[in-house]
Write a protein that holds these residues in place. Sequence first.
Motif, PDB file in Angstrom:
ATOM      1  N   PRO A   1     -14.853 -14.610 -50.551  1.00 22.83           N
ATOM      2  CA  PRO A   1     -13.888 -15.689 -50.291  1.00 22.83           C
ATOM      3  C   PRO A   1     -14.478 -17.096 -50.403  1.00 22.83           C
ATOM      4  N   GLY A   2     -15.748 -17.254 -50.043  1.00 20.07           N
ATOM      5  CA  GLY A   2     -16.377 -18.564 -50.129  1.00 20.07           C
ATOM      6  C   GLY A   2     -16.930 -18.899 -51.502  1.00 20.07           C
ATOM      7  N   GLY A   3     -16.750 -18.012 -52.457  1.00 18.38           N
ATOM      8  CA  GLY A   3     -17.267 -18.220 -53.806  1.00 18.38           C
ATOM      9  C   GLY A   3     -18.306 -17.177 -54.170  1.00 18.38           C
ATOM     10  N   GLN A   4     -18.896 -17.325 -55.327  1.00 19.23           N
ATOM     11  CA  GLN A   4     -19.912 -16.382 -55.788  1.00 19.23           C
ATOM     12  C   GLN A   4     -21.181 -16.526 -54.951  1.00 19.23           C
ATOM     13  N   GLN A   5     -21.725 -15.394 -54.532  1.00 14.96           N
ATOM     14  CA  GLN A   5     -22.991 -15.389 -53.806  1.00 14.96           C
ATOM     15  C   GLN A   5     -23.948 -14.404 -54.463  1.00 14.96           C
ATOM     16  N   THR A   6     -25.210 -14.788 -54.524  1.00 17.42           N
ATOM     17  CA  THR A   6     -26.238 -13.942 -55.128  1.00 17.42           C
ATOM     18  C   THR A   6     -27.081 -13.289 -54.041  1.00 17.42           C
ATOM     19  N   PHE A   7     -27.305 -11.997 -54.183  1.00 12.94           N
ATOM     20  CA  PHE A   7     -28.076 -11.228 -53.210  1.00 12.94           C
ATOM     21  C   PHE A   7     -29.171 -10.459 -53.943  1.00 12.94           C
ATOM     22  N   GLN A   8     -30.303 -10.279 -53.280  1.00 10.14           N
ATOM     23  CA  GLN A   8     -31.370  -9.418 -53.775  1.00 10.14           C
ATOM     24  C   GLN A   8     -31.181  -8.052 -53.121  1.00 10.14           C
ATOM     25  N   VAL A   9     -30.805  -7.078 -53.900  1.00 16.73           N
ATOM     26  CA  VAL A   9     -30.395  -5.785 -53.356  1.00 16.73           C
ATOM     27  C   VAL A   9     -31.258  -4.656 -53.915  1.00 16.73           C
ATOM     28  N   SER A  10     -30.926  -3.438 -53.491  1.00 14.01           N
ATOM     29  CA  SER A  10     -31.710  -2.276 -53.907  1.00 14.01           C
ATOM     30  C   SER A  10     -30.807  -1.074 -54.095  1.00 14.01           C
ATOM     31  N   GLY A  11     -31.395  -0.035 -54.626  1.00 17.31           N
ATOM     32  CA  GLY A  11     -30.680   1.216 -54.811  1.00 17.31           C
ATOM     33  C   GLY A  11     -31.671   2.308 -55.162  1.00 17.31           C
ATOM     34  N   GLY A  12     -31.169   3.513 -55.289  1.00 12.28           N
ATOM     35  CA  GLY A  12     -32.015   4.640 -55.639  1.00 12.28           C
ATOM     36  C   GLY A  12     -31.615   5.229 -56.975  1.00 12.28           C
ATOM     37  N   LEU A  13     -32.604   5.637 -57.762  1.00 13.83           N
ATOM     38  CA  LEU A  13     -32.384   6.253 -59.072  1.00 13.83           C
ATOM     39  C   LEU A  13     -32.976   7.652 -59.052  1.00 13.83           C
ATOM     40  N   LEU A  14     -32.181   8.645 -59.452  1.00 14.80           N
ATOM     41  CA  LEU A  14     -32.630  10.032 -59.543  1.00 14.80           C
ATOM     42  C   LEU A  14     -32.654  10.449 -61.009  1.00 14.80           C
ATOM     43  N   LEU A  15     -33.829  10.863 -61.485  1.00 11.27           N
ATOM     44  CA  LEU A  15     -34.009  11.225 -62.889  1.00 11.27           C
ATOM     45  C   LEU A  15     -34.355  12.704 -63.015  1.00 11.27           C
ATOM     46  N   PRO A  16     -33.546  13.483 -63.716  1.00 11.70           N
ATOM     47  CA  PRO A  16     -33.922  14.875 -63.983  1.00 11.70           C
ATOM     48  C   PRO A  16     -35.092  14.922 -64.961  1.00 11.70           C
ATOM     49  N   LEU A  17     -36.110  15.698 -64.656  1.00 10.59           N
ATOM     50  CA  LEU A  17     -37.312  15.771 -65.485  1.00 10.59           C
ATOM     51  C   LEU A  17     -37.302  17.044 -66.328  1.00 10.59           C
ATOM     52  N   GLY A  18     -38.029  16.979 -67.437  1.00  7.20           N
ATOM     53  CA  GLY A  18     -38.186  18.157 -68.283  1.00  7.20           C
ATOM     54  C   GLY A  18     -37.084  18.362 -69.297  1.00  7.20           C
ATOM     55  N   ILE A  19     -36.172  17.395 -69.450  1.00  4.30           N
ATOM     56  CA  ILE A  19     -35.101  17.522 -70.439  1.00  4.30           C
ATOM     57  C   ILE A  19     -35.108  16.311 -71.361  1.00  4.30           C
TER      58      ILE A  19
ATOM     59  N   ALA B   1     -15.281 -11.852 -40.279  1.00  2.18           N
ATOM     60  CA  ALA B   1     -15.642 -13.127 -39.668  1.00  2.18           C
ATOM     61  C   ALA B   1     -16.733 -13.842 -40.462  1.00  2.18           C
ATOM     62  N   THR B   2     -17.666 -13.073 -41.004  1.00  2.00           N
ATOM     63  CA  THR B   2     -18.782 -13.659 -41.743  1.00  2.00           C
ATOM     64  C   THR B   2     -18.338 -14.259 -43.071  1.00  2.00           C
ATOM     65  N   TYR B   3     -17.574 -13.509 -43.854  1.00  2.00           N
ATOM     66  CA  TYR B   3     -17.296 -13.928 -45.222  1.00  2.00           C
ATOM     67  C   TYR B   3     -15.958 -14.629 -45.419  1.00  2.00           C
ATOM     68  N   SER B   4     -15.019 -14.452 -44.487  1.00  2.00           N
ATOM     69  CA  SER B   4     -13.733 -15.135 -44.617  1.00  2.00           C
ATOM     70  C   SER B   4     -13.568 -16.286 -43.634  1.00  2.00           C
ATOM     71  N   LEU B   5     -14.320 -16.270 -42.527  1.00  2.00           N
ATOM     72  CA  LEU B   5     -14.175 -17.297 -41.498  1.00  2.00           C
ATOM     73  C   LEU B   5     -15.463 -18.065 -41.244  1.00  2.00           C
ATOM     74  N   ASP B   6     -16.389 -18.004 -42.179  1.00  2.00           N
ATOM     75  CA  ASP B   6     -17.645 -18.757 -42.074  1.00  2.00           C
ATOM     76  C   ASP B   6     -18.342 -18.495 -40.739  1.00  2.00           C
ATOM     77  N   SER B   7     -18.417 -17.209 -40.379  1.00  2.00           N
ATOM     78  CA  SER B   7     -19.112 -16.740 -39.178  1.00  2.00           C
ATOM     79  C   SER B   7     -18.518 -17.267 -37.867  1.00  2.00           C
ATOM     80  N   ASP B   8     -17.218 -17.493 -37.857  1.00  3.17           N
ATOM     81  CA  ASP B   8     -16.534 -17.881 -36.619  1.00  3.17           C
ATOM     82  C   ASP B   8     -16.189 -16.606 -35.850  1.00  3.17           C
ATOM     83  N   PHE B   9     -17.171 -16.036 -35.197  1.00  2.00           N
ATOM     84  CA  PHE B   9     -17.003 -14.749 -34.523  1.00  2.00           C
ATOM     85  C   PHE B   9     -16.034 -14.831 -33.341  1.00  2.00           C
TER      86      PHE B   9
END
Length: 285
Positions: free
Chosen positions: A25-43, A230-238
């Motif tokens: 809602p406040g516009g584009q935001q850039t984050f440094q994120v992660s994930g997991g990759l599973l690779l089948p071996l032997g094919i 509250a964080t992303y639509s109300l600018d952390s107005d909890f």
Amino acid sequence: ILNNPLGVTGVLHQPVAYSTTAPLPGGQQTFQVSGGLLLPLGITAQQIKGVILYFHGTTFSKDQVGSSYANPETQLNAQVFASQGYVVLMPDYVGQGIDWQNVHPYVLYPKVSAQAAVDMLAAVKPILLDQYQMTGQETLNLFSAGYSEGGSYSLWFNTYLSENPSLADPFYRLTHSVGMEGAYSTSKVIYGYLFEDVSKDGSNPYNVQTQLLVNLVKPILSADAFLSYATYSLDSDFASVFNPEFFAMKATLPVEQSKCDVNGQQADIASAFALPSTQIATELL
């Protein structure tokens, strides 16, 4: 894992770090994120059945995600999918994994997770080309799937690519999207699920199997969703969203303790969710 017709000899789990720029809602935001990759071996590249983009279910421990092989859901994907010849991508989501210090944009902002998945596909492409000696001119069938919270993201990912076809790398061909028990209708169904009597008049409108379990998870799921809103639509107005006593978590047991003890520190909902690994769900309950 070795019981497969392709001759897969093993599954390699590889954490992946990348950046994503997501619509909020406040516009584009850039984050440094992660994930997991599973690779089948032997094919070979020709034997790969496709790429499964798997969105995990709701977790309150930010290290119980795809980038961790200690996570049972990660191991399940290795056993069920990767062992049978599928490459599996498991985004951790914004606010989880290495991005644990940020608030997770939960189900209210599904396009954030859809964009993070798009960016993860781009991030792992060079790894796939190298692992399976491909040129980049090939086309791999792409499947999106997910469970619970991830079930809704798997369908949102499909919609997101349909609405933004320029984001689709021709290296991946989206073939099917499968959602498993997802929060598909946040405003019409989930809102009622959280605030209504789930067994009203004995009609059980939400097909609840265990009323006790539903009553236990309500404060936890509500806190997660409201913190995100509250964080992303109300600018952390909890204060405009939360009951102040509930937000401060002063009603925890035992009564004489009268505080939320998270890792030895008093914490409110926002600070507790901002820690990488806590007993936040227990304290909220």
